[in-house]
Motif scaffolding. Structure first.
Motif, PDB file in Angstrom:
ATOM      1  N   ARG A 113      71.784  -5.040  33.839  1.00 51.90           N
ATOM      2  CA  ARG A 113      72.682  -5.064  32.676  1.00 51.90           C
ATOM      3  C   ARG A 113      72.600  -3.721  31.967  1.00 51.90           C
TER       4      ARG A 113
ATOM      5  N   ALA B 222      73.343  -1.762  28.108  1.00 52.63           N
ATOM      6  CA  ALA B 222      73.504  -2.040  26.681  1.00 52.63           C
ATOM      7  C   ALA B 222      73.681  -0.728  25.931  1.00 52.63           C
TER       8      ALA B 222
ATOM      9  N   SER C  52      76.459  -5.439  25.058  1.00 54.74           N
ATOM     10  CA  SER C  52      76.049  -5.562  26.451  1.00 54.74           C
ATOM     11  C   SER C  52      77.036  -6.501  27.126  1.00 54.74           C
TER      12      SER C  52
END
Length: 154
Positions: free
Chosen positions: A63, A65, A84
């Motif tokens: 991920r 962010a 995110s």
């Protein structure tokens, strides 16, 4: 969805706030935990507008962010906005002097889904909210204890 906690730290408010806003130390700590984080602004010292990019593994997927310091009011409060995927998170850290040598730190994290996949994620988190709240509070308490120890001995 919101997570909240309060911790009392045996140290003066200005020292607690200074430690909480030592972003270089926090970056090093986060890197040691396997999160790739880099600062992307050119601002001097802690101030509004500081911006970081982070990459981390969550639920088996990488991920990204974007984190921005949106309010910086020493020694009282800081606010961060994080994006995110389609999930926006607003994190507010407040420090209140209870006495000359004791500080209460309040932490509020509010998750706001902006896409369908983020809504599904928040829905699944809501199912485990009790467990997640407990983990959130335990981590905050551990961090507060470590911070208190560092301020006493350093």
């Amino acid at each position: 969805m919101e997570f909240t906690t309060k911790e009392d730290i045996e140290a003066p408010v200005d020292r607690v706030f200074a430690a909480l806003s030592d972003f270089d130390a926090i970056e090093r700590s986060v890197l040691r935990r396997g999160v790739d984080v880099r600062r992307i602004d050119q601002l001097q010292g802690p101030c509004e507008g500081m911006h970081w990019k982070a990459a981390f593994r969550f639920r088996g997927k990488m991920r990204d962010a974007d984190v921005t310091l949106t309010r910086y009011d020493p020694p009282n409060s800081m606010e961060f906005n994080t994006l995110s995927g389609g999930l926006e998170t607003r994190t507010v850290v407040d420090c209140v002097a209870l006495s000359r040598s004791r500080t209460r730190v309040s932490l509020v994290a509010t998750l706001q889904p902006k896409t369908l996949s983020a809504r599904l994620l928040v829905q699944s988190l809501k199912l485990a909210k009790g467990n997640l709240n407990k983990k959130f509070r335990v981590r905050a308490a551990d961090y507060a204890k470590d911070l208190e120890d560092r301020l006493k001995h350093g």
